[in-house]
Structure formats: structure tokens, C-alpha cells
Design a protein around this motif. Structure first.
Motif, PDB file in Angstrom:
ATOM      1  N   ASN A   1       0.771  -1.077   0.052  1.00 50.22           N
ATOM      2  CA  ASN A   1      -0.096   0.124   0.165  1.00 50.22           C
ATOM      3  C   ASN A   1       0.734   1.341   0.016  1.00 50.22           C
ATOM      4  O   ASN A   1       1.996   1.254   0.026  1.00 50.22           O
ATOM      5  CB  ASN A   1      -1.025   0.013   1.293  1.00 50.22           C
ATOM      6  N   VAL A   2       0.221   2.414  -0.127  1.00 45.38           N
ATOM      7  CA  VAL A   2       1.109   3.727  -0.194  1.00 45.38           C
ATOM      8  C   VAL A   2       1.605   3.934   1.284  1.00 45.38           C
ATOM      9  O   VAL A   2       2.833   4.423   1.174  1.00 45.38           O
ATOM     10  CB  VAL A   2      -0.095   4.805  -0.257  1.00 45.38           C
ATOM     11  N   SER A   3       1.212   3.552   2.313  1.00 46.85           N
ATOM     12  CA  SER A   3       1.783   3.754   3.631  1.00 46.85           C
ATOM     13  C   SER A   3       3.196   3.258   3.688  1.00 46.85           C
ATOM     14  O   SER A   3       4.063   3.747   3.807  1.00 46.85           O
ATOM     15  CB  SER A   3       0.920   3.362   4.870  1.00 46.85           C
ATOM     16  N   PHE A   8      -2.814  13.069   2.225  1.00 44.43           N
ATOM     17  CA  PHE A   8      -3.715  11.918   2.984  1.00 44.43           C
ATOM     18  C   PHE A   8      -3.309  11.774   4.285  1.00 44.43           C
ATOM     19  O   PHE A   8      -1.878  11.725   4.576  1.00 44.43           O
ATOM     20  CB  PHE A   8      -3.400  10.572   2.157  1.00 44.43           C
ATOM     21  N   SER A  48      -2.517   9.284   6.353  1.00 47.38           N
ATOM     22  CA  SER A  48      -1.354   8.251   6.493  1.00 47.38           C
ATOM     23  C   SER A  48       0.077   8.805   6.173  1.00 47.38           C
ATOM     24  O   SER A  48       0.904   8.625   7.078  1.00 47.38           O
ATOM     25  CB  SER A  48      -1.842   7.239   5.379  1.00 47.38           C
ATOM     26  N   SER A  80       0.259  15.656  -2.685  1.00 52.53           N
ATOM     27  CA  SER A  80      -0.851  14.728  -3.166  1.00 52.53           C
ATOM     28  C   SER A  80      -1.331  15.334  -4.384  1.00 52.53           C
ATOM     29  O   SER A  80      -1.771  16.484  -4.582  1.00 52.53           O
ATOM     30  CB  SER A  80      -1.808  14.720  -2.159  1.00 52.53           C
ATOM     31  N   PHE A 101      -7.746  14.084  -1.773  1.00 55.37           N
ATOM     32  CA  PHE A 101      -8.466  12.992  -1.649  1.00 55.37           C
ATOM     33  C   PHE A 101     -10.215  13.506  -1.223  1.00 55.37           C
ATOM     34  O   PHE A 101     -11.199  13.044  -1.317  1.00 55.37           O
ATOM     35  CB  PHE A 101      -8.130  12.128  -0.510  1.00 55.37           C
ATOM     36  N   ASP A 157       1.881  11.744  -4.228  1.00 50.26           N
ATOM     37  CA  ASP A 157       0.940  10.624  -4.193  1.00 50.26           C
ATOM     38  C   ASP A 157       0.061  10.672  -5.206  1.00 50.26           C
ATOM     39  O   ASP A 157      -0.719  11.730  -5.572  1.00 50.26           O
ATOM     40  CB  ASP A 157       0.274  10.933  -2.621  1.00 50.26           C
ATOM     41  N   TYR A 177      -2.260   8.539  -5.823  1.00 50.41           N
ATOM     42  CA  TYR A 177      -3.489   7.695  -5.880  1.00 50.41           C
ATOM     43  C   TYR A 177      -4.747   7.948  -6.338  1.00 50.41           C
ATOM     44  O   TYR A 177      -5.397   7.405  -6.956  1.00 50.41           O
ATOM     45  CB  TYR A 177      -3.745   7.471  -4.348  1.00 50.41           C
ATOM     46  N   GLN A 178      -5.073   9.450  -6.159  1.00 53.30           N
ATOM     47  CA  GLN A 178      -6.283  10.109  -6.526  1.00 53.30           C
ATOM     48  C   GLN A 178      -6.291  10.613  -8.263  1.00 53.30           C
ATOM     49  O   GLN A 178      -7.280  11.101  -8.737  1.00 53.30           O
ATOM     50  CB  GLN A 178      -6.990  11.148  -5.734  1.00 53.30           C
ATOM     51  N   LYS A 193      -8.310   2.089  -6.161  1.00 51.11           N
ATOM     52  CA  LYS A 193      -9.539   3.184  -6.677  1.00 51.11           C
ATOM     53  C   LYS A 193      -9.681   3.349  -8.107  1.00 51.11           C
ATOM     54  O   LYS A 193     -10.037   2.192  -8.526  1.00 51.11           O
ATOM     55  CB  LYS A 193      -9.202   4.495  -6.269  1.00 51.11           C
TER      56      LYS A 193
HETATM   57  C1  PLP Z   1      -4.451  10.300  -1.902  1.00 45.97           C
HETATM   58  C2  PLP Z   1      -4.500   8.965  -1.069  1.00 45.97           C
HETATM   59  N1  PLP Z   1      -3.206   8.513  -0.358  1.00 45.97           N
HETATM   60  C3  PLP Z   1      -3.107   6.857   0.134  1.00 45.97           C
HETATM   61  C4  PLP Z   1      -4.342   6.728   0.653  1.00 45.97           C
HETATM   62  C5  PLP Z   1      -4.411   5.373   1.289  1.00 45.97           C
HETATM   63  O1  PLP Z   1      -3.213   4.699   1.066  1.00 45.97           O
HETATM   64  P1  PLP Z   1      -3.157   3.358   1.458  1.00 45.97           P
HETATM   65  O2  PLP Z   1      -4.231   2.576   2.279  1.00 45.97           O
HETATM   66  O3  PLP Z   1      -2.399   2.414   0.412  1.00 45.97           O
HETATM   67  O4  PLP Z   1      -1.861   3.350   2.385  1.00 45.97           O
HETATM   68  C6  PLP Z   1      -5.636   7.071  -0.108  1.00 45.97           C
HETATM   69  C7  PLP Z   1      -7.184   6.533   0.289  1.00 45.97           C
HETATM   70  O5  PLP Z   1      -7.136   5.460   0.882  1.00 45.97           O
HETATM   71  C8  PLP Z   1      -5.734   8.430  -0.871  1.00 45.97           C
HETATM   72  O6  PLP Z   1      -6.766   8.795  -1.263  1.00 45.97           O
END
Ligand code: PLP
Length: 413
Positions: A90-92, A118, A120, A165, A169, A194, A196-197, A220
Motif C-alpha cells: 500500500n501507499v503507507s 492523505f 497516512s 498529493s 482526496f 501521491d 492515488y487519486q 481506486k
Molecule cells: C491520496 C491517497 N493516498 C493514500 C491513500 C491510502 O493509501 P494506503 O491505504 O494504500 O496506504 C488514499 C486512500 O485510501 C488516498 O486517497
């Protein structure tokens, strides 16, 4: 309207058949969990069969390389080259690896992060204070946007790492990664983005943006399911990066099982650690392949059209929107702030419309490439009807309470 007519007007709708859940729900939540492609079940079956039939031989027949070979499929979506992306859980975990590449005790110990990041990521950065890091979070003036000048002003010669980011998010605000990366490099800092979004819903080119690290996950917009977070590291900086968060897979000769300090692999394996999450890699690749085939440019074009329609319908209904209106500044989500948003989101779910709610932001609504225009309209119609109904009920209740109080049946304490 017939399926064929719909598909002739919007060719991306031909992909709907690949996603079973679309037949039974209005799926407006791909910013949280993208719909599962039908073939993911076959892919997971392939994993089970490989394990069952090939046993230990599976490692050398592909499993060992999978964090990189599956990473290549992400690379095609975010503009990285082959071998430049590795997959973790995961991202964390990825952030933890990135930040462990640096010494935080010297004069250059500042970590500049955006106030819309985010949580985390924040938690990990604040944990680095024990090692001497100074964490500077640049606040968003309105909780929705973060003007680039504010980020640029916070980055100075004492900055080691800048974290951004790409798309926030909560509000879906898009940050200017290229400008922030340029400023970071001017002062000798590095940048982690990041994605992710953003990846999978708007075009990203990590090389053109000039970023050093990118992290993201598959749950996602990429429709890849949980357990597959990715890490991109710009190839030319590999030799100077030695993550403290490491493990035997990062060693140049892992099967020598040498004791003592790790000798890092020259390849992106240096950013791996222990045994990879193989089932998640099987599941994730089906989603990546579809996103690549659909094409992020086409996805973005449709997303801008559908999110614009959501914004217009929200404005017509008089709802507050916590997403920027300019197309270049917004990602794939429209966040609509209505009274008692959590309960309204739950009622939408009861009606078969899947969205989510984030405190301090509102209800997040996200069409993806498989969303029909009718579903956009239906979502807003249901939302309006729920909000109106709840407002009417609370007015009726207030007047009943008022009348009861007047007639003395409710006594104040
Ligand atoms: C921008 C962003 N970064 C990180 C995360 C979480 O990352 P992870 O659960 O993979 O550590 C999220 C959403 O869950 C997110 O929207």
C-alpha cells in the motif's frame, strides 16, 4: 434508450459488461474502490492453479519478478519506463520506504508537505520527528485548494523532501506537480507525489513532471483491488538511495542469504523488502490492463464532461460544492456538502447508489469511464429527493415540537 444507442453515443460504455457490479448498482465510488473487472476472478484462479500445480517452481517461473513485471503495467499508465515501478502492499508502506532513504538529523531536515495530503502520509512524516525531521505542513486557505505559490514559498535550502498529493482526496483539487518539482530541485530537495487519486483518471507522466518518487495504489481508479501499492523511483537517483526500510529481496544476491548489512541490488529490486503479495499482483494486473486499453486521455475527457454535469446539477439544486470548478484544477470527484451528509450517503446506498462521505468535506461522487450519463442524472435526482425529504421532515418535526410546547405537553427542565 437501447444499449446499442447508448454505446454509439459513448463508446466507453462498451466496457460496462466487464464489470459485474454495474448491472445491480449505480457505482459512483471509484475514488474509493473501483469496480472489479469480471476477469479478475480468472486471474485469481490462475494464481491458485499455479500454486497448486507448480508449487515452489512458481517463484522462478514468474512470481519472484512479479513486483516489477506487474509494475511495468503501472509504468505504462504513469509514464515510467520498464523496471522503474515496484509493487508493495500500500501507499503507507511505500512512503515509509521513501522517507527511510534520508538522514533527518542534519541541517537539511525539513519535510514540506501539503495541507491536503492523505492522513497516512502525515502520520509517517510526523513519526520522522523522532529522527530529527522538521515537518512543515502548508495549510490550505479554504480546505479545498492550495495555491502553488504557498507550496513554493515553503520550500527552501533546508528542505530535504517535498510531499504532494497530486489530487486531494477530499476536494479533488489538482496540484501543479511540475512547478513544485522544479522548485524542489532548484534548492536541492527531492519530491514524492501521491498519485492515488490521479493515476487512472487523469493523465500523469512522471518523467515529464520531473518527480523523483511517486506512490499510489490500485484500489481506486485502477480497478485493481486491495494489496497492491506502487512505488516509482526516478532511475538516475537509484545509486544514491539506500532505504533503511529494506529486506532480503532488495539484496543484490538474495539467495546467498548473506548476513550483515544489505548490499543493494542495482535494479529497482533495491526498493523491495520481503516476500511480495502475489495474489494481489494477480488481481491488480487485470485492472491495469483495462485502464491502459481504455486510455487515460479518453477517461479524462469523459470524466471532465460528467463531473461538469454534476457540478451544474449541484448548483441548480443550491448545494454547496467543495471541489474546484475550473477543469484543470479538478480531478475525478465532485464533493457535495449537504446537511447530514453521512446519513444522506447511507440513504443513497439503500437506494442502490454507491457514494461515500468524508467529514469536513461532504459526499464524494465519482463517475468513471464505465458510468452512463443516466447514472449521473439518477445520482443527483436521488440526492435532491433525499435532501428535500429530510428538510421537510425536520420542518414538520420542528413545528410539531413547537405546537406541543405551546400546548404544554413538552415541559422545559
Ligand atoms: C491520496 C491517497 N493516498 C493514500 C491513500 C491510502 O493509501 P494506503 O491505504 O494504500 O496506504 C488514499 C486512500 O485510501 C488516498 O486517497
Amino acid at each position: 434508450m437501447s444499449r446499442r444507442t447508448m454505446e454509439s453515443m459513448d463508446p466507453l460504455l462498451a466496457w460496462r459488461a466487464e464489470f459485474p457490479i454495474l448491472a445491480s448498482t449505480t457505482y459512483m465510488i471509484s475514488h474509493s474502490l473501483g469496480a472489479m473487472p469480471r476477469h479478475t476472478a480468472d486471474s485469481l484462479q490462475e494464481f491458485a492453479q499455479t500454486w497448486a500445480e507448480r508449487g515452489i517452481r512458481a517463484w522462478e517461473e514468474g512470481w519472484w519478478e512479479m513486483p516489477i513485471t506487474v509494475g511495468n503495467a503501472i509504468g505504462r499508465i504513469i509514464g515510467a519506463g520498464d523496471g522503474e515501478v515496484v509493487i508493495h502492499q500500500n501507499v503507507s508502506v511505500c512512503q515509509w520506504i521513501v522517507t527511510s532513504c534520508f538522514q533527518w538529523s542534519g541541517r537539511r531536515n525539513k519535510l514540506v508537505t501539503d495541507g491536503l495530503n492523505f492522513p497516512s502520509n502525515d502520520y509517517i512524516y510526523h513519526g520522522l520527528r523522532r529522527q530529527g525531521a522538521r515537518v512543515v505542513a502548508v495549510p490550505s486557505p479554504d480546505g479545498i485548494t492550495l495555491p502553488t505559490e504557498l507550496m513554493l514559498a515553503a520550500i527552501d535550502e533546508e528542505t530535504q523532501l517535498v510531499s504532494v498529493s497530486h489530487v486531494a482526496f477530499r476536494s479533488s483539487y489538482v496540484q501543479d506537480l511540475a512547478a513544485i518539482a522544479a522548485r524542489a530541485h532548484d534548492v536541492g530537495a527531492m519530491i514524492v507525489a501521491d498519485l492515488y487519486q490521479s493515476a487512472g483518471t487523469l493523465p500523469v507522466d512522471v518523467r515529464a513532471l520531473g518527480i523523483d518518487f511517486a506512490v499510489g495504489g490500485s484500489v481506486k481508479w485502477l480497478c485493481g483491488g486491495p494489496g497492491a501499492g506502487y512505488l516509482y523511483v526516478r532511475r538516475d537517483v537509484w545509486p544514491k538511495l539506500e532505504p533503511a526500510a529494506t529486506g532480503w529481496a532488495a539484496h543484490r544476491e538474495p539467495f546467498a542469504f548473506a548476513s550483515g548489512p544489505v548490499e543493494f541490488a542495482d535494479s529497482a529490486f533495491r526498493f523491495l523488502n520481503g516476500t511480495p503479495n502475489i495474489p494481489a499482483l494477480y488481481s491488480a494486473r487485470t485492472g491495469y490492463e483495462i485502464i491502459h486499453r481504455v486510455g487515460v486521455t479518453a477517461i479524462r475527457e469523459k470524466s471532465l464532461r460528467q463531473t461538469q454535469r454534476l457540478l451544474d446539477l449541484a448548483a441548480e439544486a443550491g448545494f454547496r460544492v467543495n471541489t474546484p470548478r475550473p477543469p484543470a484544477e479538478r480531478g475525478g470527484v465532485v464533493t457535495i456538502d449537504v446537511p447530514e451528509g453521512r446519513e444522506v450517503a447511507q440513504e443513497l446506498e439503500r437506494r442502490g447508489v454507491l457514494v461515500d462521505f468524508r467529514p469536513g468535506a461532504g459526499i464524494r461522487v465519482a463517475p468513471h469511464f464505465y458510468t452512463a450519463d443516466e447514472e449521473n442524472e439518477q445520482t443527483m435526482a436521488e440526492l435532491c429527493s433525499i435532501v428535500r425529504h429530510r428538510a421537510m421532515n425536520s420542518r414538520t418535526q420542528a413545528s410539531t415540537i413547537g405546537k406541543a410546547a405551546d400546548s404544554g405537553s413538552i415541559r422545559s427542565k
